[in-house]
Design a protein around this motif. Structure first.
Motif, PDB file in Angstrom:
ATOM      1  N   VAL A  53       0.913  -1.063   0.103  1.00 45.97           N
ATOM      2  CA  VAL A  53      -0.038   0.102   0.073  1.00 45.97           C
ATOM      3  C   VAL A  53       0.942   1.364   0.058  1.00 45.97           C
ATOM      4  CG1 VAL A  53      -1.800   1.284   1.273  1.00 45.97           C
ATOM      5  CG2 VAL A  53      -1.755  -1.258   1.275  1.00 45.97           C
ATOM      6  N   SER A  55       1.906   5.267  -0.645  1.00 44.44           N
ATOM      7  CA  SER A  55       1.367   6.497  -0.589  1.00 44.44           C
ATOM      8  C   SER A  55       1.806   7.656  -1.594  1.00 44.44           C
ATOM      9  CB  SER A  55       1.361   7.119   0.996  1.00 44.44           C
ATOM     10  OG  SER A  55       2.772   6.957   1.435  1.00 44.44           O
ATOM     11  N   VAL A 100      -1.550  -0.992  -4.221  1.00 44.41           N
ATOM     12  CA  VAL A 100      -2.546  -0.431  -4.000  1.00 44.41           C
ATOM     13  C   VAL A 100      -2.156   1.071  -3.670  1.00 44.41           C
ATOM     14  CG1 VAL A 100      -4.719   0.173  -2.798  1.00 44.41           C
ATOM     15  CG2 VAL A 100      -3.836  -2.177  -3.222  1.00 44.41           C
ATOM     16  N   HIS A 101      -2.590   2.324  -4.377  1.00 44.96           N
ATOM     17  CA  HIS A 101      -2.358   3.418  -3.684  1.00 44.96           C
ATOM     18  C   HIS A 101      -3.290   3.981  -2.666  1.00 44.96           C
ATOM     19  CE1 HIS A 101      -1.138   7.540  -3.936  1.00 44.96           C
ATOM     20  NE2 HIS A 101      -2.331   7.932  -3.636  1.00 44.96           N
ATOM     21  N   GLN A 102      -2.715   4.720  -1.620  1.00 49.06           N
ATOM     22  CA  GLN A 102      -3.463   5.301  -0.538  1.00 49.06           C
ATOM     23  C   GLN A 102      -2.717   6.357  -0.024  1.00 49.06           C
ATOM     24  OE1 GLN A 102      -6.487   4.661   1.201  1.00 49.06           O
ATOM     25  NE2 GLN A 102      -6.163   6.460   1.794  1.00 49.06           N
ATOM     26  N   ASP A 103      -3.550   7.566  -0.362  1.00 46.48           N
ATOM     27  CA  ASP A 103      -3.029   8.934   0.171  1.00 46.48           C
ATOM     28  C   ASP A 103      -2.625   8.782   1.672  1.00 46.48           C
ATOM     29  OD1 ASP A 103      -3.103  10.231  -2.213  1.00 46.48           O
ATOM     30  OD2 ASP A 103      -5.158  11.163  -1.912  1.00 46.48           O
ATOM     31  N   TRP A 104      -1.617   9.419   2.268  1.00 47.65           N
ATOM     32  CA  TRP A 104      -1.253   8.956   3.567  1.00 47.65           C
ATOM     33  C   TRP A 104      -2.194   9.592   4.535  1.00 47.65           C
ATOM     34  CZ3 TRP A 104       1.969   6.371   5.938  1.00 47.65           C
ATOM     35  CH2 TRP A 104       2.504   6.365   7.011  1.00 47.65           C
ATOM     36  N   GLN A 143      -3.240   4.402   8.157  1.00 48.54           N
ATOM     37  CA  GLN A 143      -2.777   3.935   6.982  1.00 48.54           C
ATOM     38  C   GLN A 143      -2.565   2.321   7.280  1.00 48.54           C
ATOM     39  OE1 GLN A 143      -2.359   5.974   4.316  1.00 48.54           O
ATOM     40  NE2 GLN A 143      -1.006   4.815   3.056  1.00 48.54           N
ATOM     41  N   ALA A 166      -6.074   1.021   6.794  1.00 50.71           N
ATOM     42  CA  ALA A 166      -6.614   1.094   5.632  1.00 50.71           C
ATOM     43  C   ALA A 166      -5.992  -0.265   4.584  1.00 50.71           C
ATOM     44  CB  ALA A 166      -6.319   2.309   4.932  1.00 50.71           C
ATOM     45  N   ALA A 167      -4.583  -0.421   5.211  1.00 53.22           N
ATOM     46  CA  ALA A 167      -3.975  -1.504   4.211  1.00 53.22           C
ATOM     47  C   ALA A 167      -4.489  -2.755   4.530  1.00 53.22           C
ATOM     48  CB  ALA A 167      -2.352  -1.215   4.637  1.00 53.22           C
ATOM     49  N   HIS A 221      -7.242  -4.180   2.550  1.00 55.13           N
ATOM     50  CA  HIS A 221      -6.771  -4.619   0.991  1.00 55.13           C
ATOM     51  C   HIS A 221      -6.293  -6.077   1.003  1.00 55.13           C
ATOM     52  CE1 HIS A 221      -7.595  -0.800  -0.927  1.00 55.13           C
ATOM     53  NE2 HIS A 221      -7.030  -0.262   0.253  1.00 55.13           N
TER      54      HIS A 221
END
Length: 271
Positions: A35, A37, A55-59, A65, A68-69, A72
């Motif tokens: 994941v 950022s 997977v892209h996830q803004d910080w 984080q 959120a990871a 996935h």
């Protein structure tokens, strides 16, 4: 090599130098997810080349984080590593032997031991860097990371199992790397304190330095690691004191929060 229904989850930002070693060290994971950022180096391409979904996830801050990871992951059981951490063959063998029973049982987490390299060699005595116990293996419906911006920890309900063989952490490769991280982590921690309206208590800063240094130098046995132990104790104590000085500044001059964020972003230390 046969795989197990477990997801390796790694959060990254500009980790091209480390990510391949981390991913390759977990051959038994049926799912590997990175994941990211917003890396500006080759982290994403290298991760994909070494078998990971990216997977892209803004910080969001470290705790959020990681949570959120976890969402996935393809499997409920998750092994969370940082990009500069990796497993060695003894721990791989132990995990392959014990994981099938763990995955079928009622445990919530697995406790792993972390051994840290510092200034190019493993620490031998300093307790936080020798066999440090960390909950890094967990079932996501039984455990959750705290939402702290930094220094997050895993909270769980249920039984924990401990594994004997260590995994390895390649600590910041140089003191400049460490000092840059200190600036970033201190800023995040101070923002947490500011959001909670914690009193600054700047008068405690010298006492905090002395207490933190003596705790690491004597009680945590840094003294037995020679000059490297002195350095690690000093850096840790300086970090503890600097946080309080910086928080006093935030409290005294709230405009400094935005001013500091701007310069940290400019130098890649904030997002």
């Amino acid at each position: 090599m046969p795989t197990l229904p477990i997801s390796l989850v790694v959060i990254t930002h500009d980790e091209a130098a480390n990510i391949a070693r981390c991913l390759d060290s977990v051959p038994f994971a049926a799912d590997k997810v990175v994941v990211d950022s917003g890396s500006t180096d080759d982290t994403v391409a290298i991760a994909r080349a070494h078998g990971a979904r990216v997977v892209h996830q803004d910080w969001l801050g470290f705790g959020q984080q990681r949570n959120a990871a976890s969402a996935h992951a393809a499997h409920d059981w998750i092994l969370a590593l940082d990009a500069d951490e990796f497993l060695e063959p003894p721990l791989v063998a132990e995990l392959e032997r014990r994981l099938p029973a763990l995955l079928e049982g009622d445990a919530a987490v697995g406790i792993l031991r972390r051994s840290t390299w510092y200034m190019g060699a493993p620490m031998r005595w300093y307790r936080p860097m020798v066999g440090e116990k960390l909950a890094r293996l967990y079932r996501r419906d039984r455990a959750r990371w705290t939402d702290a911006r930094v220094h997050e920890s895993l909270r769980w309900e249920g039984r924990a199992e401990t594994f004997a063989a260590p995994f390895h952490h390649l600590h910041n490769p140089t003191l400049p790397h460490k000092q840059l991280k200190v600036l970033r982590y201190a800023e995040l921690k101070c923002r947490d304190w500011h959001a909670k309206a914690r009193p600054p208590r700047v008068w405690m800063a010298p006492l905090v330095y002395l207490a933190a240094f003596l705790k690491d130098w004597l009680l945590r046995l840094a003294i037995l690691d020679g000059w490297r132990g002195f350095v690690v104790a000093h850096v840790a104590a300086s970090y503890a004191m600097y946080k309080r000085l910086r928080y006093f500044e935030m409290h005294r001059n709230p405009d400094s929060i935005a001013q500091a964020r701007e310069v940290l972003v400019r130098h890649g230390l904030d997002r």
